[in-house]
Design an enzyme around this catalytic site. Structure first.
Site, PDB file in Angstrom:
ATOM      1  N   GLY A 177       0.830  -1.219   0.000  1.00 23.69           N
ATOM      2  CA  GLY A 177       0.000   0.000   0.000  1.00 23.69           C
ATOM      3  C   GLY A 177       0.855   1.256   0.000  1.00 23.69           C
ATOM      4  O   GLY A 177       0.633   2.167   0.787  1.00 23.69           O
ATOM      5  N   ALA A 178       1.821   1.290  -0.954  1.00 22.17           N
ATOM      6  CA  ALA A 178       2.835   2.357  -0.882  1.00 22.17           C
ATOM      7  C   ALA A 178       2.679   3.421  -1.965  1.00 22.17           C
ATOM      8  O   ALA A 178       3.561   4.251  -2.146  1.00 22.17           O
ATOM      9  CB  ALA A 178       4.219   1.735  -0.939  1.00 22.17           C
TER      10      ALA A 178
ATOM     11  N   SER B 142      -2.559  -1.348  -4.913  1.00 22.00           N
ATOM     12  CA  SER B 142      -3.701  -2.136  -5.350  1.00 22.00           C
ATOM     13  C   SER B 142      -4.356  -1.461  -6.553  1.00 22.00           C
ATOM     14  O   SER B 142      -4.529  -2.054  -7.608  1.00 22.00           O
ATOM     15  CB  SER B 142      -4.660  -2.281  -4.169  1.00 22.00           C
ATOM     16  OG  SER B 142      -5.938  -2.558  -4.606  1.00 22.00           O
TER      17      SER B 142
ATOM     18  N   ASP C 191      -3.446  -7.004  -4.841  1.00 24.25           N
ATOM     19  CA  ASP C 191      -4.462  -6.744  -3.813  1.00 24.25           C
ATOM     20  C   ASP C 191      -4.098  -7.662  -2.635  1.00 24.25           C
ATOM     21  O   ASP C 191      -4.269  -8.886  -2.734  1.00 24.25           O
ATOM     22  CB  ASP C 191      -5.842  -7.080  -4.389  1.00 24.25           C
ATOM     23  CG  ASP C 191      -6.950  -6.990  -3.345  1.00 24.25           C
ATOM     24  OD1 ASP C 191      -6.656  -6.904  -2.143  1.00 24.25           O
ATOM     25  OD2 ASP C 191      -8.134  -7.022  -3.748  1.00 24.25           O
ATOM     26  N   VAL C 192      -3.595  -7.074  -1.537  1.00 20.50           N
ATOM     27  CA  VAL C 192      -3.114  -7.929  -0.438  1.00 20.50           C
ATOM     28  C   VAL C 192      -4.266  -8.606   0.312  1.00 20.50           C
ATOM     29  O   VAL C 192      -4.033  -9.450   1.159  1.00 20.50           O
ATOM     30  CB  VAL C 192      -2.186  -7.186   0.556  1.00 20.50           C
ATOM     31  CG1 VAL C 192      -0.950  -6.639  -0.140  1.00 20.50           C
ATOM     32  CG2 VAL C 192      -2.919  -6.108   1.322  1.00 20.50           C
TER      33      VAL C 192
ATOM     34  N   ASN D 283       1.932  -2.293   5.436  1.00 15.41           N
ATOM     35  CA  ASN D 283       1.305  -0.984   5.659  1.00 15.41           C
ATOM     36  C   ASN D 283      -0.122  -0.897   5.125  1.00 15.41           C
ATOM     37  O   ASN D 283      -0.937  -0.140   5.665  1.00 15.41           O
ATOM     38  CB  ASN D 283       2.170   0.105   4.992  1.00 15.41           C
ATOM     39  CG  ASN D 283       1.433   1.415   4.861  1.00 15.41           C
ATOM     40  OD1 ASN D 283       1.326   2.176   5.807  1.00 15.41           O
ATOM     41  ND2 ASN D 283       0.876   1.683   3.678  1.00 15.41           N
TER      42      ASN D 283
ATOM     43  N   SER E 100      -1.723   0.530  14.726  1.00 13.64           N
ATOM     44  CA  SER E 100      -2.452   1.754  15.081  1.00 13.64           C
ATOM     45  C   SER E 100      -2.514   1.827  16.605  1.00 13.64           C
ATOM     46  O   SER E 100      -2.416   0.784  17.275  1.00 13.64           O
ATOM     47  CB  SER E 100      -3.876   1.687  14.533  1.00 13.64           C
ATOM     48  OG  SER E 100      -4.711   2.652  15.144  1.00 13.64           O
TER      49      SER E 100
ATOM     50  N   TYR F 216     -11.924  -2.351  12.510  1.00 12.28           N
ATOM     51  CA  TYR F 216     -10.562  -1.815  12.306  1.00 12.28           C
ATOM     52  C   TYR F 216      -9.690  -2.108  13.524  1.00 12.28           C
ATOM     53  O   TYR F 216      -8.592  -2.647  13.403  1.00 12.28           O
ATOM     54  CB  TYR F 216     -10.674  -0.303  12.058  1.00 12.28           C
ATOM     55  CG  TYR F 216      -9.344   0.408  11.874  1.00 12.28           C
ATOM     56  CD1 TYR F 216      -8.666   0.331  10.660  1.00 12.28           C
ATOM     57  CD2 TYR F 216      -8.782   1.166  12.897  1.00 12.28           C
ATOM     58  CE1 TYR F 216      -7.462   0.996  10.475  1.00 12.28           C
ATOM     59  CE2 TYR F 216      -7.581   1.834  12.726  1.00 12.28           C
ATOM     60  CZ  TYR F 216      -6.924   1.741  11.501  1.00 12.28           C
ATOM     61  OH  TYR F 216      -5.721   2.403  11.326  1.00 12.28           O
TER      62      TYR F 216
ATOM     63  N   ILE G 203      -2.631  10.710  11.703  1.00 10.79           N
ATOM     64  CA  ILE G 203      -1.726  11.137  10.633  1.00 10.79           C
ATOM     65  C   ILE G 203      -2.613  11.598   9.481  1.00 10.79           C
ATOM     66  O   ILE G 203      -3.565  10.894   9.109  1.00 10.79           O
ATOM     67  CB  ILE G 203      -0.826   9.960  10.140  1.00 10.79           C
ATOM     68  CG1 ILE G 203      -0.284   9.117  11.309  1.00 10.79           C
ATOM     69  CG2 ILE G 203       0.275  10.462   9.221  1.00 10.79           C
ATOM     70  CD1 ILE G 203       0.635   9.808  12.261  1.00 10.79           C
TER      71      ILE G 203
HETATM   72  P1  NAP Z   1      -4.489   5.785   3.035  1.00 16.93           P
HETATM   73  O1  NAP Z   1      -3.918   7.112   2.727  1.00 16.93           O
HETATM   74  O2  NAP Z   1      -5.959   5.584   2.933  1.00 16.93           O
HETATM   75  O3  NAP Z   1      -3.733   4.697   2.137  1.00 16.93           O
HETATM   76  C1  NAP Z   1      -4.096   3.368   2.205  1.00 16.93           C
HETATM   77  C2  NAP Z   1      -3.091   2.579   1.405  1.00 16.93           C
HETATM   78  O4  NAP Z   1      -3.444   1.185   1.508  1.00 16.93           O
HETATM   79  C3  NAP Z   1      -3.099   2.956  -0.057  1.00 16.93           C
HETATM   80  O5  NAP Z   1      -1.780   3.011  -0.545  1.00 16.93           O
HETATM   81  C4  NAP Z   1      -3.868   1.812  -0.709  1.00 16.93           C
HETATM   82  O6  NAP Z   1      -3.421   1.489  -2.016  1.00 16.93           O
HETATM   83  C5  NAP Z   1      -3.470   0.655   0.202  1.00 16.93           C
HETATM   84  N1  NAP Z   1      -4.419  -0.437   0.089  1.00 16.93           N
HETATM   85  C6  NAP Z   1      -5.751  -0.451   0.403  1.00 16.93           C
HETATM   86  N2  NAP Z   1      -6.278  -1.634   0.085  1.00 16.93           N
HETATM   87  C7  NAP Z   1      -5.277  -2.380  -0.443  1.00 16.93           C
HETATM   88  C8  NAP Z   1      -5.189  -3.693  -0.959  1.00 16.93           C
HETATM   89  N3  NAP Z   1      -6.265  -4.484  -1.002  1.00 16.93           N
HETATM   90  N4  NAP Z   1      -3.988  -4.133  -1.410  1.00 16.93           N
HETATM   91  C9  NAP Z   1      -2.892  -3.344  -1.391  1.00 16.93           C
HETATM   92  N5  NAP Z   1      -2.910  -2.078  -0.902  1.00 16.93           N
HETATM   93  C10 NAP Z   1      -4.092  -1.616  -0.458  1.00 16.93           C
HETATM   94  O7  NAP Z   1      -4.119   5.321   4.516  1.00 16.93           O
HETATM   95  P2  NAP Z   1      -2.889   5.638   5.466  1.00 16.93           P
HETATM   96  O8  NAP Z   1      -3.356   6.577   6.492  1.00 16.93           O
HETATM   97  O9  NAP Z   1      -1.674   5.954   4.670  1.00 16.93           O
HETATM   98  O10 NAP Z   1      -2.772   4.224   6.166  1.00 16.93           O
HETATM   99  C11 NAP Z   1      -1.639   3.372   6.021  1.00 16.93           C
HETATM  100  C12 NAP Z   1      -1.597   2.450   7.222  1.00 16.93           C
HETATM  101  O11 NAP Z   1      -1.436   3.226   8.406  1.00 16.93           O
HETATM  102  C13 NAP Z   1      -2.888   1.639   7.413  1.00 16.93           C
HETATM  103  O12 NAP Z   1      -2.572   0.318   7.789  1.00 16.93           O
HETATM  104  C14 NAP Z   1      -3.587   2.366   8.541  1.00 16.93           C
HETATM  105  O13 NAP Z   1      -4.413   1.524   9.294  1.00 16.93           O
HETATM  106  C15 NAP Z   1      -2.397   2.854   9.351  1.00 16.93           C
HETATM  107  N6  NAP Z   1      -2.729   3.979  10.241  1.00 16.93           N
HETATM  108  C16 NAP Z   1      -3.090   5.199   9.732  1.00 16.93           C
HETATM  109  C17 NAP Z   1      -3.397   6.231  10.621  1.00 16.93           C
HETATM  110  C18 NAP Z   1      -3.789   7.603  10.144  1.00 16.93           C
HETATM  111  O14 NAP Z   1      -4.142   8.433  10.994  1.00 16.93           O
HETATM  112  N7  NAP Z   1      -3.737   7.910   8.868  1.00 16.93           N
HETATM  113  C19 NAP Z   1      -3.341   6.002  12.000  1.00 16.93           C
HETATM  114  C20 NAP Z   1      -2.981   4.753  12.452  1.00 16.93           C
HETATM  115  C21 NAP Z   1      -2.663   3.747  11.571  1.00 16.93           C
HETATM  116  P3  NAP Z   1      -4.336   1.738  -3.347  1.00 16.93           P
HETATM  117  O15 NAP Z   1      -4.609   3.211  -3.404  1.00 16.93           O
HETATM  118  O16 NAP Z   1      -3.450   1.259  -4.460  1.00 16.93           O
HETATM  119  O17 NAP Z   1      -5.565   0.911  -3.169  1.00 16.93           O
END
Ligand code: NAP
Length: 247
Positions: free
Chosen positions: A9-10, A34, A60-61, A87, A139, A152, A185
């Site tokens: 998910g990078a 994905s 798609d993970v 991630n 998280s 979640y 974040i």
């Molecule tokens: P985000 O901006 O919504 O990005 C989510 C990422 O996950 C995207 O790159 C997306 O890729 C990928 N993803 C979703 N479904 C997928 C799949 N089936 N296979 C492969 N990749 C997939 O979210 P983020 O905030 O960066 O979150 C990243 C991680 O940090 C998550 O695990 C989240 O739970 C954790 N986190 C975030 C926060 C926060 O406040 N933002 C806080 C705590 C933890 P595509 O666009 O290609 O689908």
């Protein structure tokens, strides 16, 4: 030869910042996406511009077969993934009484099952090489209930136990497995809810640091956990939340 990193998910958000930081730190970095192919290409381009080496890879993970294909391709080229960052993650908010089975499945499949089977493939070859780093992006909700997005937090609690199980089972092979537990974040994950000033104010009230962090506030810790300086950090959860968990 450079060590090989894979970040799931990078293409955007925290994963993109982590991939860029690892690429700039000298790891050959595979940027999994994905759907966000263009964004993943751009992450790779930025890494190359900075003198690093990176490739995008679609999977798609949430799908076991996609994970197998992704690892087959990377292992065919390099033999192993040395550094895995789990991630990829999704969050869907609703009352516990409303979650349909498909949403339950997609959250658990992407957040937990995907991380599990990526770890399984990575651990097999890390064990042979007697070196490896797995960093699970969990998280603060691995421990704190959310109140409105229970699946979640359940998935992240599972990820935290997975971190400790793998750390205990594979520590003897030069492998460390750790979690990072971010607080708030600013990414697409929460962009919509944070558009409501009242919600943002409520979030900020609970954060001693009084700001919502950016993805690069997480990536530095990931680079540290890949280093030799972190070789004795195993089975830990590093909270990065501006003090939110102190409440
Ligand atoms: P985000 O901006 O919504 O990005 C989510 C990422 O996950 C995207 O790159 C997306 O890729 C990928 N993803 C979703 N479904 C997928 C799949 N089936 N296979 C492969 N990749 C997939 O979210 P983020 O905030 O960066 O979150 C990243 C991680 O940090 C998550 O695990 C989240 O739970 C954790 N986190 C975030 C926060 C926060 O406040 N933002 C806080 C705590 C933890 P595509 O666009 O290609 O689908």
């Amino acid at each position: 030869m450079s060590k090989i990193a894979l970040v799931t998910g990078a293409g955007r958000g925290i994963g993109a910042a982590i991939a860029e930081a690892l690429g700039k730190a000298g790891f050959l970095t595979w940027v999994n996406y994905s759907k966000s192919s263009e964004a993943a290409e751009k992450v790779c381009a930025r890494i190359r511009e900075a003198g690093g080496n990176a490739y995008p890879i679609q999977a798609d993970v949430g799908k076991y077969s996609d994970i197998q294909k992704m690892f087959d391709e990377i292992e065919k080229k390099h033999g192993a993934v040395d550094i895995l960052v789990n991630n990829a993650g999704i969050e869907i908010r609703m009352p516990a009484t409303d979650y349909p089975e498909e949403i339950y499945d997609s959250i658990m499949n992407i957040n937990l099952k995907g991380a599990y089977f990526c770890s399984q493939r990575a651990l097999r070859t890390m064990k042979k090489r007697n070196w490896g780093r797995i960093i699970n992006i969990s998280s603060v909700h691995e421990e704190r209930p959310t109140g409105n997005r229970g699946i979640y937090s359940i998935s992240k609690a599972g990820m935290w136990m997975m971190t400790r199980e793998h750390a205990k089972e594979y520590g003897m092979f030069g492998i460390t497995v750790n979690s990072i537990a971010p607080g708030a974040i600013r990414t697409d994950l929460n962009r919509k809810v944070l558009e409501d000033p009242a919600y943002e104010e409520m979030v900020l009230r609970n954060i001693p640091a009084k700001f919502i962090a950016e993805p690069y506030d997480i990536s530095g810790a990931v680079v540290f956990l890949t280093s030799e300086e972190a070789r004795y950090v195993n089975g830990a959860s590093l909270t990065i939340d501006g003090g939110l968990s102190l409440n």
